[in-house]
Design a protein around this motif. Structure first.
Motif, PDB file in Angstrom:
ATOM      1  N   UNK A 118      -1.291  10.208  -8.447  1.00 29.42           N
ATOM      2  CA  UNK A 118      -1.907  10.966  -7.359  1.00 29.42           C
ATOM      3  C   UNK A 118      -3.421  10.848  -7.399  1.00 29.42           C
ATOM      4  N   UNK A 119      -4.002  10.892  -8.597  1.00 27.71           N
ATOM      5  CA  UNK A 119      -5.455  10.859  -8.702  1.00 27.71           C
ATOM      6  C   UNK A 119      -6.040   9.502  -8.310  1.00 27.71           C
ATOM      7  N   UNK A 120      -5.181   8.486  -8.177  1.00 26.98           N
ATOM      8  CA  UNK A 120      -5.655   7.146  -7.838  1.00 26.98           C
ATOM      9  C   UNK A 120      -5.189   6.658  -6.472  1.00 26.98           C
ATOM     10  N   UNK A 121      -4.436   7.481  -5.746  1.00 23.74           N
ATOM     11  CA  UNK A 121      -3.839   7.044  -4.478  1.00 23.74           C
ATOM     12  C   UNK A 121      -4.835   6.327  -3.575  1.00 23.74           C
ATOM     13  N   UNK A 122      -5.867   7.048  -3.174  1.00 24.72           N
ATOM     14  CA  UNK A 122      -6.808   6.504  -2.193  1.00 24.72           C
ATOM     15  C   UNK A 122      -7.552   5.303  -2.759  1.00 24.72           C
ATOM     16  N   UNK A 123      -7.962   5.402  -4.002  1.00 27.22           N
ATOM     17  CA  UNK A 123      -8.708   4.313  -4.624  1.00 27.22           C
ATOM     18  C   UNK A 123      -7.878   3.028  -4.690  1.00 27.22           C
ATOM     19  N   UNK A 124      -6.598   3.167  -5.059  1.00 30.51           N
ATOM     20  CA  UNK A 124      -5.731   1.994  -5.177  1.00 30.51           C
ATOM     21  C   UNK A 124      -5.483   1.326  -3.831  1.00 30.51           C
ATOM     22  N   UNK A 125      -5.225   2.136  -2.814  1.00 24.09           N
ATOM     23  CA  UNK A 125      -4.946   1.563  -1.498  1.00 24.09           C
ATOM     24  C   UNK A 125      -6.199   0.947  -0.888  1.00 24.09           C
ATOM     25  N   UNK A 126      -7.333   1.579  -1.108  1.00 26.66           N
ATOM     26  CA  UNK A 126      -8.598   1.013  -0.625  1.00 26.66           C
ATOM     27  C   UNK A 126      -8.878  -0.316  -1.321  1.00 26.66           C
ATOM     28  N   UNK A 127      -8.589  -0.361  -2.603  1.00 25.46           N
ATOM     29  CA  UNK A 127      -8.764  -1.600  -3.367  1.00 25.46           C
ATOM     30  C   UNK A 127      -7.890  -2.722  -2.794  1.00 25.46           C
ATOM     31  N   UNK A 128      -6.642  -2.419  -2.475  1.00 20.61           N
ATOM     32  CA  UNK A 128      -5.752  -3.431  -1.919  1.00 20.61           C
ATOM     33  C   UNK A 128      -6.270  -3.923  -0.570  1.00 20.61           C
ATOM     34  N   UNK A 129      -6.763  -3.010   0.264  1.00 22.81           N
ATOM     35  CA  UNK A 129      -7.315  -3.399   1.556  1.00 22.81           C
ATOM     36  C   UNK A 129      -8.514  -4.327   1.374  1.00 22.81           C
ATOM     37  N   UNK A 130      -9.353  -4.008   0.403  1.00 20.56           N
ATOM     38  CA  UNK A 130     -10.528  -4.840   0.112  1.00 20.56           C
ATOM     39  C   UNK A 130     -10.098  -6.247  -0.308  1.00 20.56           C
ATOM     40  N   UNK A 131      -9.049  -6.327  -1.124  1.00 22.77           N
ATOM     41  CA  UNK A 131      -8.545  -7.639  -1.552  1.00 22.77           C
ATOM     42  C   UNK A 131      -8.064  -8.447  -0.350  1.00 22.77           C
ATOM     43  N   UNK A 132      -7.380  -7.771   0.575  1.00 21.41           N
ATOM     44  CA  UNK A 132      -6.910  -8.464   1.766  1.00 21.41           C
ATOM     45  C   UNK A 132      -8.092  -9.006   2.569  1.00 21.41           C
ATOM     46  N   UNK A 133      -9.128  -8.192   2.756  1.00 24.97           N
ATOM     47  CA  UNK A 133     -10.316  -8.645   3.479  1.00 24.97           C
ATOM     48  C   UNK A 133     -10.908  -9.895   2.820  1.00 24.97           C
ATOM     49  N   UNK A 180       0.831  -1.209   0.000  1.00 25.11           N
ATOM     50  CA  UNK A 180       0.000   0.000   0.000  1.00 25.11           C
ATOM     51  C   UNK A 180       0.863   1.256   0.000  1.00 25.11           C
ATOM     52  N   UNK A 181       1.909   1.258   0.802  1.00 30.22           N
ATOM     53  CA  UNK A 181       2.805   2.422   0.847  1.00 30.22           C
ATOM     54  C   UNK A 181       3.514   2.623  -0.488  1.00 30.22           C
ATOM     55  N   UNK A 182       3.860   1.530  -1.162  1.00 29.64           N
ATOM     56  CA  UNK A 182       4.483   1.645  -2.479  1.00 29.64           C
ATOM     57  C   UNK A 182       3.516   2.262  -3.482  1.00 29.64           C
ATOM     58  N   UNK A 183       2.245   1.878  -3.406  1.00 30.68           N
ATOM     59  CA  UNK A 183       1.239   2.472  -4.286  1.00 30.68           C
ATOM     60  C   UNK A 183       1.061   3.956  -3.977  1.00 30.68           C
ATOM     61  N   UNK A 184       1.183   4.332  -2.712  1.00 30.12           N
ATOM     62  CA  UNK A 184       1.067   5.751  -2.364  1.00 30.12           C
ATOM     63  C   UNK A 184       2.244   6.538  -2.923  1.00 30.12           C
ATOM     64  N   UNK A 185       3.432   5.951  -2.823  1.00 25.31           N
ATOM     65  CA  UNK A 185       4.645   6.660  -3.260  1.00 25.31           C
ATOM     66  C   UNK A 185       4.795   6.676  -4.771  1.00 25.31           C
ATOM     67  N   UNK A 186       4.476   5.574  -5.437  1.00 31.68           N
ATOM     68  CA  UNK A 186       4.696   5.467  -6.882  1.00 31.68           C
ATOM     69  C   UNK A 186       3.408   5.492  -7.706  1.00 31.68           C
ATOM     70  N   UNK A 187       2.272   5.496  -7.038  1.00 31.57           N
ATOM     71  CA  UNK A 187       1.009   5.473  -7.774  1.00 31.57           C
ATOM     72  C   UNK A 187       0.590   6.852  -8.238  1.00 31.57           C
TER      73      UNK A 187
END
Length: 405
Positions: free
Chosen positions: A269-284, A260-267
């Motif tokens: 900007x317009x997708x930061x929150x969406x990408x990290x939320x998506x990863x969290x959902x996958x983990x769930x 998630x932190x890698x997506x925040x740093x290299x993702x």
């Protein structure tokens, strides 16, 4: 028997397959147990770093450990199934990593290619992909490979193109509707697995997870599963990194929060929150469906032209049926423990408030709670559902799920 390729091969970038670009030189190192990369001068001037541990500098980039290739090059080599095919059908006189990279051929994962020439892209030629009409014939070759039986030249064409697709399970590449799909077959220990994977992937889509498109492919002796490739788009090949390579390149532990932190740093900007939320959902979803084979090679990042990373669609998502109680990557404060509480402990790493993280967990839990009728509607037998329920609905996971719905 085949002559071994030379100790030096050449890496090419195939974003536009019609205009390959020389990336650099590949050499055997570490007593022939690793492969290095040295960028070509032209790539140093006009190319991009293939991964964060391969900066554009004029040095020989060495692999971090034995039996690997440097940085992103490691994702271009076959995994266990591909190595098995090469050993059985090509029988190279030696089995170095350079051989495996060469014999993987042209249509490998991502946008990299391996050539015997630095002046022109000259990969190992494999031939056209099999079509839907040849699925029975492909399955027969898979059966022969698994049994260690001889495979003739005509049959070899049907199986060799799939050698760089990851994992240990049998698979091939297929031309379907004018696009490339990965074709996965069951092994004797889990004959229902293709349908189970399709059911799990479509269930994940209902939980708001972007998944690779899947399609059951019936054939004479069973059902295979076709998965549309996400590293191909509009005639182009997309540069892609496994989380294994990307996290190692970043010097980070292989964990969901670090991804998630890698997506925040290299993702983007317009997708930061969406990408990290998506990863969290996958983990769930992985926790609640008992997918404990969620290792770092089963997560992929696509590299955009601006060198930003975006999550590839989810793939290889299915209940494993081992009741392990821990994931393949670290989850939160209690390591890899398969609990929602453990995942919630790292919610801020995904830019989620505790309240938002709990809402995501509840959304996923509500979908997973309907897994049995969904699996039945997708052709899974009652016996298979009962077996899966021993794991997905065991008290350890069921109590977590019911606390959320």
């Amino acid at each position: 028997m085949h002559a071994a390729p030379p100790d030096t091969l050449y890496l090419w970038y195939l974003g536009d397959p019609g205009a390959p670009s020389l990336v650099g030189e590949l050499n055997l190192v570490m007593n022939r147990r690793g492969v290095s990369l040295k960028y070509a001068d032209a790539w140093l001037k006009a190319g991009f770093p293939l991964s964060e541990d391969l900066p554009l500098i004029d040095v020989e980039h060495l692999p971090r450990e034995k039996d690997t290739a440097a940085g992103a090059v490691d994702d271009a080599r076959p995994d266990r199934w591909g190595e098995r095919i090469i050993r059985l059908l090509d029988r190279p006189p030696r089995l170095s990593l350079l051989e495996y990279l060469y014999y993987a051929g042209d249509d490998r994962f991502g946008a990299l290619g391996v050539s015997i020439s630095r002046d022109a892209y000259l990969p190992r030629e494999i031939g056209p992909l099999p079509t839907l009409a040849e699925v029975d014939a492909v399955h027969e070759v898979v059966r022969r490979v698994l049994a260690g039986e001889p495979v003739d030249a005509r049959q070899k064409r049907l199986i060799v193109p799939g050698v760089t697709m990851g994992g240990a399970r049998p698979k091939a590449l297929l031309q379907l509707d004018g696009e490339e799909w990965v074709l996965k077959f069951a092994e004797q220990d889990r004959p229902a697995e293709p349908l189970i994977e399709h059911a799990a992937m479509t269930l994940a889509a209902g939980a708001g997870i972007k998944v690779a498109e899947t399609r059951p492919i019936p054939f004479t002796n069973g059902v295979a599963l076709a998965i549309r490739r996400f590293d191909r788009a509009a005639g182009r090949r997309l540069h892609a990194l496994s989380a294994n390579v990307a996290l190692q390149a970043a010097g980070a532990e292989r964990s969901y929060p670090n991804l998630a932190l890698l997506l925040r740093r290299r993702g983007p900007v317009e997708l930061h929150r969406e990408q990290m939320r998506e990863l969290f959902r996958r983990l769930m979803f992985n926790i609640l469906i008992d997918n404990t084979d969620d290792h770092e090679k089963n997560h992929v990042l696509l590299v955009r032209e601006d060198q930003q990373y975006v999550l590839a669609p989810a793939f290889d998502v299915l209940p494993i049926g081992h009741s392990l109680g821990y994931q393949s990557m670290a989850v939160g404060a209690r390591g890899a423990e398969s609990t929602i509480e453990n995942a919630l402990s790292a919610a801020t790493q995904y830019w989620l408030s505790p309240r938002d993280a709990l809402a995501e967990a509840r959304q996923v839990a509500r979908i997973v709670d309907g897994w049995q009728p969904h699996f039945a509607a997708n052709g899974i037998s009652e016996a298979s559902i009962e077996e899966l329920a021993r794991h997905i609905d065991r008290p350890f996971l069921l109590e977590q799920r019911l606390a959320l719905v």
